[in-house]
Design a protein around this motif. Sequence first.
Motif, PDB file in Angstrom:
ATOM      1  N   ALA A  95     -20.259 -14.488  26.826  1.00  0.00           N
ATOM      2  CA  ALA A  95     -20.831 -14.762  28.294  1.00  0.00           C
ATOM      3  C   ALA A  95     -21.588 -13.557  28.824  1.00  0.00           C
ATOM      4  O   ALA A  95     -20.917 -13.132  29.911  1.00  0.00           O
ATOM      5  CB  ALA A  95     -19.802 -15.614  29.128  1.00  0.00           C
ATOM      6  N   LEU A 120     -15.812  -2.476  26.616  1.00  0.00           N
ATOM      7  CA  LEU A 120     -17.177  -2.828  26.232  1.00  0.00           C
ATOM      8  C   LEU A 120     -17.018  -3.476  24.817  1.00  0.00           C
ATOM      9  O   LEU A 120     -16.826  -2.383  24.039  1.00  0.00           O
ATOM     10  CB  LEU A 120     -18.190  -1.901  26.530  1.00  0.00           C
ATOM     11  N   LYS A 156     -37.761 -18.126  44.970  1.00  0.00           N
ATOM     12  CA  LYS A 156     -37.877 -17.052  45.981  1.00  0.00           C
ATOM     13  C   LYS A 156     -38.692 -15.925  45.323  1.00  0.00           C
ATOM     14  O   LYS A 156     -38.885 -15.917  44.205  1.00  0.00           O
ATOM     15  CB  LYS A 156     -36.560 -16.714  46.057  1.00  0.00           C
ATOM     16  N   PRO A 205     -27.790  -4.645  35.741  1.00  0.00           N
ATOM     17  CA  PRO A 205     -27.832  -4.884  37.131  1.00  0.00           C
ATOM     18  C   PRO A 205     -26.784  -3.911  37.879  1.00  0.00           C
ATOM     19  O   PRO A 205     -25.855  -3.674  37.112  1.00  0.00           O
ATOM     20  CB  PRO A 205     -27.363  -6.389  37.267  1.00  0.00           C
ATOM     21  N   GLY A 222     -36.137 -11.000  37.579  1.00  0.00           N
ATOM     22  CA  GLY A 222     -36.284 -10.013  38.855  1.00  0.00           C
ATOM     23  C   GLY A 222     -35.487 -10.272  40.113  1.00  0.00           C
ATOM     24  O   GLY A 222     -35.161 -11.408  40.229  1.00  0.00           O
ATOM     25  N   CYS A 234     -38.705 -18.597  39.872  1.00  0.00           N
ATOM     26  CA  CYS A 234     -38.086 -17.466  40.546  1.00  0.00           C
ATOM     27  C   CYS A 234     -39.412 -16.497  40.545  1.00  0.00           C
ATOM     28  O   CYS A 234     -39.114 -15.546  39.849  1.00  0.00           O
ATOM     29  CB  CYS A 234     -37.071 -16.804  40.032  1.00  0.00           C
ATOM     30  N   TYR A 262     -27.095  -8.699  30.105  1.00  0.00           N
ATOM     31  CA  TYR A 262     -26.564  -7.224  29.870  1.00  0.00           C
ATOM     32  C   TYR A 262     -27.133  -6.804  28.499  1.00  0.00           C
ATOM     33  O   TYR A 262     -26.941  -5.700  28.018  1.00  0.00           O
ATOM     34  CB  TYR A 262     -25.229  -7.002  29.866  1.00  0.00           C
ATOM     35  N   THR A 318     -14.604  -7.545  30.387  1.00  0.00           N
ATOM     36  CA  THR A 318     -15.833  -7.254  31.234  1.00  0.00           C
ATOM     37  C   THR A 318     -16.028  -5.574  31.083  1.00  0.00           C
ATOM     38  O   THR A 318     -15.158  -4.908  30.824  1.00  0.00           O
ATOM     39  CB  THR A 318     -15.367  -7.511  32.783  1.00  0.00           C
ATOM     40  N   LEU A 319     -17.348  -5.426  31.294  1.00  0.00           N
ATOM     41  CA  LEU A 319     -17.857  -3.795  31.537  1.00  0.00           C
ATOM     42  C   LEU A 319     -16.932  -3.244  32.443  1.00  0.00           C
ATOM     43  O   LEU A 319     -16.646  -2.175  32.282  1.00  0.00           O
ATOM     44  CB  LEU A 319     -19.299  -3.805  31.609  1.00  0.00           C
ATOM     45  N   GLY A 366     -24.104 -12.608  30.083  1.00  0.00           N
ATOM     46  CA  GLY A 366     -25.302 -12.532  31.014  1.00  0.00           C
ATOM     47  C   GLY A 366     -26.616 -12.002  30.594  1.00  0.00           C
ATOM     48  O   GLY A 366     -27.094 -11.826  29.749  1.00  0.00           O
ATOM     49  N   LEU A 415     -19.861 -11.033  39.744  1.00  0.00           N
ATOM     50  CA  LEU A 415     -20.928 -10.409  40.492  1.00  0.00           C
ATOM     51  C   LEU A 415     -22.086 -11.366  40.609  1.00  0.00           C
ATOM     52  O   LEU A 415     -22.247 -11.999  39.855  1.00  0.00           O
ATOM     53  CB  LEU A 415     -21.318  -9.223  39.577  1.00  0.00           C
ATOM     54  N   GLY A 426     -23.614 -19.283  29.679  1.00  0.00           N
ATOM     55  CA  GLY A 426     -24.548 -18.721  30.637  1.00  0.00           C
ATOM     56  C   GLY A 426     -25.720 -18.249  30.438  1.00  0.00           C
ATOM     57  O   GLY A 426     -26.343 -18.704  29.492  1.00  0.00           O
TER      58      GLY A 426
HETATM   59  C1  LIG Z   1     -32.161  -8.787  38.256  1.00  0.00           C
HETATM   60  C2  LIG Z   1     -31.281 -10.058  38.271  1.00  0.00           C
HETATM   61  C3  LIG Z   1     -32.322 -11.324  39.006  1.00  0.00           C
HETATM   62  C4  LIG Z   1     -31.735 -12.508  38.990  1.00  0.00           C
HETATM   63  N1  LIG Z   1     -32.488 -13.613  39.396  1.00  0.00           N
HETATM   64  C5  LIG Z   1     -32.117 -14.839  39.394  1.00  0.00           C
HETATM   65  C6  LIG Z   1     -32.665 -15.650  40.181  1.00  0.00           C
HETATM   66  O1  LIG Z   1     -33.800 -15.389  40.762  1.00  0.00           O
HETATM   67  N2  LIG Z   1     -32.374 -16.873  40.183  1.00  0.00           N
HETATM   68  C7  LIG Z   1     -31.126 -17.335  39.752  1.00  0.00           C
HETATM   69  O2  LIG Z   1     -30.778 -18.524  39.616  1.00  0.00           O
HETATM   70  N3  LIG Z   1     -30.279 -16.396  38.895  1.00  0.00           N
HETATM   71  C8  LIG Z   1     -30.980 -15.077  38.786  1.00  0.00           C
HETATM   72  N4  LIG Z   1     -30.186 -14.041  38.146  1.00  0.00           N
HETATM   73  C9  LIG Z   1     -29.364 -14.517  37.316  1.00  0.00           C
HETATM   74  C10 LIG Z   1     -27.931 -14.904  37.882  1.00  0.00           C
HETATM   75  O3  LIG Z   1     -27.430 -13.443  38.156  1.00  0.00           O
HETATM   76  C11 LIG Z   1     -27.248 -14.987  36.392  1.00  0.00           C
HETATM   77  O4  LIG Z   1     -27.907 -16.341  35.863  1.00  0.00           O
HETATM   78  C12 LIG Z   1     -25.640 -15.028  36.438  1.00  0.00           C
HETATM   79  O5  LIG Z   1     -25.080 -14.112  37.069  1.00  0.00           O
HETATM   80  C13 LIG Z   1     -25.262 -15.319  34.952  1.00  0.00           C
HETATM   81  O6  LIG Z   1     -24.092 -15.367  34.756  1.00  0.00           O
HETATM   82  P1  LIG Z   1     -23.257 -15.057  33.467  1.00  0.00           P
HETATM   83  O7  LIG Z   1     -21.897 -15.446  33.705  1.00  0.00           O
HETATM   84  O8  LIG Z   1     -24.085 -15.657  32.425  1.00  0.00           O
HETATM   85  O9  LIG Z   1     -23.609 -13.649  33.218  1.00  0.00           O
HETATM   86  P2  LIG Z   1     -23.241 -12.441  34.397  1.00  0.00           P
HETATM   87  O10 LIG Z   1     -22.980 -12.753  35.666  1.00  0.00           O
HETATM   88  O11 LIG Z   1     -24.391 -11.389  34.154  1.00  0.00           O
HETATM   89  O12 LIG Z   1     -22.010 -11.946  33.722  1.00  0.00           O
HETATM   90  C14 LIG Z   1     -22.208 -11.109  32.486  1.00  0.00           C
HETATM   91  C15 LIG Z   1     -20.656 -10.462  32.293  1.00  0.00           C
HETATM   92  O13 LIG Z   1     -20.736  -9.848  30.677  1.00  0.00           O
HETATM   93  C16 LIG Z   1     -20.176  -8.780  30.957  1.00  0.00           C
HETATM   94  N5  LIG Z   1     -20.635  -8.130  29.625  1.00  0.00           N
HETATM   95  C17 LIG Z   1     -21.645  -8.161  28.872  1.00  0.00           C
HETATM   96  N6  LIG Z   1     -21.827  -7.348  28.042  1.00  0.00           N
HETATM   97  C18 LIG Z   1     -20.407  -7.079  27.885  1.00  0.00           C
HETATM   98  C19 LIG Z   1     -19.997  -6.397  26.809  1.00  0.00           C
HETATM   99  N7  LIG Z   1     -20.515  -5.961  25.666  1.00  0.00           N
HETATM  100  N8  LIG Z   1     -18.617  -6.122  26.601  1.00  0.00           N
HETATM  101  C20 LIG Z   1     -17.861  -6.729  27.635  1.00  0.00           C
HETATM  102  N9  LIG Z   1     -18.366  -7.230  28.535  1.00  0.00           N
HETATM  103  C21 LIG Z   1     -19.803  -7.503  28.850  1.00  0.00           C
HETATM  104  C22 LIG Z   1     -20.512  -7.919  32.135  1.00  0.00           C
HETATM  105  O14 LIG Z   1     -19.561  -7.118  32.479  1.00  0.00           O
HETATM  106  C23 LIG Z   1     -20.455  -9.271  32.751  1.00  0.00           C
HETATM  107  O15 LIG Z   1     -18.986  -9.482  33.583  1.00  0.00           O
HETATM  108  C24 LIG Z   1     -30.721 -12.686  38.233  1.00  0.00           C
HETATM  109  C25 LIG Z   1     -30.032 -11.632  37.636  1.00  0.00           C
HETATM  110  C26 LIG Z   1     -30.413 -10.422  37.501  1.00  0.00           C
HETATM  111  C27 LIG Z   1     -29.490  -9.453  36.948  1.00  0.00           C
END
Ligand SMILES: Cc1cc2nc3c(=O)[nH]c(=O)nc-3n(C[C@H](O)[C@H](O)[C@H](O)COP(=O)(O)OP(=O)(O)OC[C@H]3O[C@@H](n4cnc5c(N)ncnc54)[C@H](O)[C@@H]3O)c2cc1C
Lengths: 626, 462
Positions: free
Chosen positions: A154, A124, B462, A174, A199, A275, A158, A36-37, A156, A44, A367
Motif C-alpha cells: 500500500a 523502508l 480541482k 510528497p 499534481g 483533477c 512513493y 511506513t517510511l 501510494g 498523511l 490504494g
Molecule cells: C501530489 C499529490 C497530489 C494528489 N492529488 C490528488 C487529487 O487531486 N485527488 C485525489 O483524490 N487524490 C490525490 N492524491 C492522492 C492521494 O493522496 C492518494 O490517493 C492517497 O493518499 C493514496 O493512499 P495510499 O494509502 O494508497 O497511499 P499513501 O497515502 O501515499 O501512503 C503510502 C504509504 O506507503 C509508505 N511507503 C511507501 N513506500 C514504502 C516503502 N518502500 N517502505 C515502507 N513504507 C513505504 C509511505 O510511508 C506511506 O505511509 C494526490 C497525491 C499526491 C502526492
Amino acid sequence: MSLHDRYDVIVVGAGHAGCEAGLAAAKMGKRTAVLTLSLDNVALLPCNPSIGGSGKAALVREVDALGGEMGKNCDATLMQGRMLNTRKGPAVQSLRVQLDRKLYQRRMKYVLETTPNLFLKEGLVTRLLVENGHAAGVKLQDGTTLYSDVVILATGTYLDSEIHIGEVRYSGAPQGQRPSIDLARNLRDLLPIVRFKTGTPPRVNLRSLDYSKLSKLEGESPLEGFSFETGSIEIEQVPCWVTYTTEETHKIIRDNLHRAAMYSGAITGPGPRYCPSIESKIVQFPDKTSHQVFIEPEGWQTNEGYLSGLSTSMPTELQVEILRTVPGLENAEIMRWAYAIEYDCLDPFSLYSSLMTKEIAGLFCAGQINGTSGYEEAAAQGIIAGINAVKYLNGEDPVIIPRSQAYIGVMIDDLVTKGTNEPYRIMTSRAEHRLYLRMDNADARLTPLGYELGLISEERYAAFQKKQEQIELEVKRLKETPVGGDTETNIILRRLGTAELRHGVTLAELLRRPEISYAHLGELGELPELPENVRKSVEILVKYEGYLKKQEAAIERFEKMEAKLLPENVDYAGIKGLSREAAERLNMVKPRSLGQAARISGVTPADVNVLIIFLETQKRGGSVDE
Amino acid sequence: MTEQTIAAIATAVGEAGIGIVRLSGKEAFDIAEKMFVTKRGDSPKSLPGYSARYGRVVDPYQGRTIDEAILLVMRGPYSYTGEDVVEFQCHGGVVVVQKILETALRLGARMAEPGEFTKRAFLNGRLDLSQAEAVIDVVRSRTEESLAVAVDQLEGSLSKRISAIREQLYDLVVRVEAIIDYPEDDIPELEVDEMAEVIRTVIGELERLIATADQGKVLREGLKAVITGKPNVGKSSLLNRLLDEQRALVTDIPGTTRDTIEEVLNLRGIPLRLIDTAGIRESDDVVERLGVERAVQLWGEADLIIHVMDGSVPLSSEDREILARTRDKLRVVVINKSDLPRVWSLDDLDARDLGEAPVVEMSLLEGELTPLVDAVVGLVSKGGIRESTASQAIVTRARHKTALEEAKADLENALETLSMGLPLDLISVGLQGALEHLGEITGETVRENIIDRIFAQFCIGK
Ligand SMILES: Cc1cc2nc3c(=O)[nH]c(=O)nc-3n(C[C@H](O)[C@H](O)[C@H](O)COP(=O)(O)OP(=O)(O)OC[C@H]3O[C@@H](n4cnc5c(N)ncnc54)[C@H](O)[C@@H]3O)c2cc1C
Ligand SMILES: Nc1nc2c(ncn2[C@@H]2O[C@H](COP(=O)(O)OP(=O)(O)OP(=O)(O)O)[C@@H](O)[C@H]2O)c(=O)[nH]1
Ligand SMILES: [Mg+2]
C-alpha cells in the motif's frame, strides 16, 4: 529467524490503504506489521485537507459500515462539513468535510498503536521476498528482514516517484519525503508496472489573503458524521473561501505553457481527468474565462491554506505571477510550491477481485499502487485487502462485494475488469444501481458482512439491528396509518403548501408527495421519538419506494449474470469463435463470471454468446470444438 | 482462420434478377484465380480489398466460359465474414448460378451450411447482434421488398437512426451526471422545461420508430392474409388463382376445405402469407366444426381479410355475420361468380358493416385477377405499409421493438418524475435506463461513454 521477525501479515505503507488493511487484519486476529517510511506521516493527506464528496462519501460510509476507521477519524478531526447535493436526490447526497491534517494523522496513528495484534513500525522496504511464486516477507533498508505469508503493498505515490516543478525535476516524494526506489525496481521485475502522474496546488499563508475579495463558504452545524457510530456533530467550524481565476491568469498560463512540466514533455504519464491542473483546464476549455478556486484551511493550529483548483506544474516564478492575477490572492505568500508527481503503479489487470496479485500468491495490493487516486478509494481497497489477506491465510474464499451492493464493489470490479489508463476515481455515475448505493443505507448493505468478519463489535451490531428494526416498524406504521378526508387535516395540508385530501389515504401515500417531508407528518399527528438517521432512511424508503423496487428488480437481473461462474483455468485462446482480442482480454482478466466477462472492453455481445455456448457445452460435458 | 473455405448461392433461387455465388475462407482467392478471367487481364488474386472486376467465369476443367460476371473481392479481416471473401455476380438463371457454385466446390470449397456466412461474421466479431439478425433476414427474405429492408438495416440505418436519437439523450444525461458528480464545480443547472423538451422529442422519435415495427414485421414475415367466407363461394379457387397452381382442392361440394392451407406469395412486392380456410357454417361434422373454429380464430390474427361471397346465390346469415364480425380489420370483399346471374345487390349488405372495405366483383372461374390484386395492394399501401420501405430505417426484429418500447417507457417515467418535481438522481434512472435499452440494439457500453463525455464537455475537478 526469531518470533520477533515473523508476522502473519505485513502491510507496506501506512497511508489510507495501509491503515485500513492493517486494522482489518489485526482485528481479524492476525499478527500484523504495518510499515511506513516515517512514523510522523501516518495517514498523511498529501493533497487537499478534505474527505468525502460525490461517490467518495459513500465509500467512506461503506468502509465504516464494514468496521473501518476512516469515517470515525474524519468525524473526530474535522473542521468543517457540508452535505452536498441535498436537492439532487436521496442517492447522491454526499458529505464532504475539511480536516485538520495533523489531527487526522495523529489520531489515526494512535488508533493503530493501540490496536491489539497491530505493530506499527518505521522502516523502508527495499525488496519483496518471493518463494516459489508465494510472498514470503520483506527486506528493509536497515538490514532487517521480516517474514510472513502475506504481504499487502500500500505504497501510494512513493514508488520511484519524481517531482516536477516547471523545468525542475528531482527524485522525491510528497511532503518532502523519500521516494521508494529499490522497491520500485524490484516490483518492475515481478509485476506489470505503469507510470501515472498527479499534481497538487500551492499552499499559502492565510494571513496574506485579501478576504474582502473572497466569498465565504460556511459549514453546516449540526452535522451528521460519516460514521454510523458518531451521530450528530456540533462543533464550531471554520469557513472556506472562494475566488475565481481571471483572463489575465489564463493569458499568463497560455503564454507559458511550454514551461509547464505537463506540456513541455517532461512528464509522460497520464494524469487524472477529474483533477486537471489549471493549465490543462485552460487548454481543454479555451472558452471558459474563469475557473473556481477554493481556499481550504489546513488545520486549527496552522495558517497554511490549500488552493483547490490551482494545481499546476508551472515553475515557481510563474506560480507567484499566477496568484497575482487572482482576486484576493494578489499578495499571497506561497509556503509550499505546487508540484506534479510521477510514480509507478500496478496495471490493475494483474489483480484478482480479491486484490491479490495473479502472479504472486499471498501478495495483495491496495490504494494508489493499484492505479486509483484519492484517500477514500485507497481506504476502501485497504479494508478489502486486509480482509482477504486473512481469508487467504485461513484458506477461505475471498470476500468479493458485488457492484450491486457497494461502491467498493464497483471500484474494484472496474479496476480488475476494465483496467485504467489514468488514476481512477470513484463517481456515482460509474454505478449501475446508484439508488441503492446510498450513504444512508451503507450499514444495511455491509454491516452484516462486517459483523460476520469480526470487524463490527457486538455492541455496534446490536445498535445496527435496533436501527433496522426501528426503520422497519416506522415504515410499516406510515403505510398503515390513515390520514385525511376531514377539514382539520385539509387546513394543515393547505398550510404545508400541498393539495387537500378529498378522502383518506395513508401517511406513506402522503409522504410520497414531493413537497411533503417526514417532518411535515409531525403536524398531522405525533411522530415517534426516533434518531435523525432513522427518520431519514424511513423518508427515503417510503418516498422513493417505487423507484427502489424497480432498482431491486434490476439488481436481481444483474446478479443472475454474476452468478454464472466461469471456470478458473480456461485458456480462452482455445475457445473457437471468440475473437482474438476477446480471448486475449479474457485470459488477462480471468473473469469470475459471465457478468464480469461481459464488462471487459473488447468482449462483444457476440463473444458473450460464444461464452454462453461454451458454458453450455461444458455443462453437458461436451468438448468445445465442433 | 483454419476453417475451410465455404461457398453458397447467396440469392434465393429463382427470385432475384441477379445470381450471386459467395465464397469465404482462406482459399477464396486461390479459387477465384482459377475460375475467373478479368477483362483487364489482371489477376483476381492480386486485387486489393473492396474492389470489383468485370470478366468471365470459366470452368477450368473444360476450359469453357460459364457466364459473364462481376467479381467482387474483400480481404479479411475487413470483409463481411472477417475472412477473405469473393463474390461472383451474374445475370444468368438458376442453371448458370448452379454451375458456378459447382465449379467452386470442385476447386476445393465446401458447401456452406445455411447461415454459415453470418455465423462466421458474427463469430469473427464483424457483426453486432442487430446486424447479425438483419443478415439472417437477408438470407431468409422472401421478397425483394423485405430484402431491401434487411439490406438497409445491415448497412446500419437503424443503428444510425438510433445513434442520432441517443445523441440527444446523451447530451442530457451527461449534464445530469456532471451536475451530480461535481456538485462544487460551477456547471450550469438544468431547467425543467429544457429537460422535458428533450425527453419529449426523443419519445416522439422512438414512437415513430416503433410504429415502423409493424411494417417491419410484415416485411419480414409476410402479411397474414386470411381468405374467409361461407362454403362453396370460391375461397380455394381464389387461393389457386393467386398462386397460379392447383394448390387447394376445388369441388362443388360445400365444405370441401376443412383445414387451413397456407402459402407464401409475392404480390407485386408485398409478401403475403395467404391462408385458405374452411367455409363458415354450422356443422355436425366434428372435423369441419374444428376447421370453422380455426377460421374464426384466424380472423383475429389476420393482417388482412379477403371475404369471399357468392353473388349467384342468395345472401345468408353467415355472410352478414362474417361481415359484421370482421369490421375492425383491413378487408377486401370479393363478390364471386359474376359469370352467373346476380341474385342480390350491394345495397342488401349492412353499409355500416361493410364500411370502407373495397368491393371487387369478379369471376374466379374466368375473369381477370387484376382488380383484386389492385384492391389488395391499394389497401395495404394505404395502410402505410409499402411507401415507407424504400430507404428508411424500419424496425424488423421483435427484440428491437421491445428495446425501443422499454426505452420509451423509461423516458415516460423520467418525464413523470420530472413533472412531479422529484430530484435529479431519480430522473436520471429513467434517462440512463433508456440509454441502456437503446444500447442493447447496437451493443454499446453506455456507462463509460457517459463518463468520457462528462470529462470532454465539462471543466471539472480541482
Ligand atoms: C501530489 C499529490 C497530489 C494528489 N492529488 C490528488 C487529487 O487531486 N485527488 C485525489 O483524490 N487524490 C490525490 N492524491 C492522492 C492521494 O493522496 C492518494 O490517493 C492517497 O493518499 C493514496 O493512499 P495510499 O494509502 O494508497 O497511499 P499513501 O497515502 O501515499 O501512503 C503510502 C504509504 O506507503 C509508505 N511507503 C511507501 N513506500 C514504502 C516503502 N518502500 N517502505 C515502507 N513504507 C513505504 C509511505 O510511508 C506511506 O505511509 C494526490 C497525491 C499526491 C502526492
Ligand atoms: N360459375 C362459377 N363457379 C365458380 C366460380 N368460382 C368458383 N366456382 C365453383 O364453385 C365451387 C366451389 O369452389 P371452391 O373454390 O371449392 O369454394 P370454397 O369456398 O373453397 O368451398 P369450401 O371449401 O367448400 O368452403 C367449385 O365448383 C368452383 O368451380 C366462379 O367465379 N364462377
Ligand atoms: Mg375450399
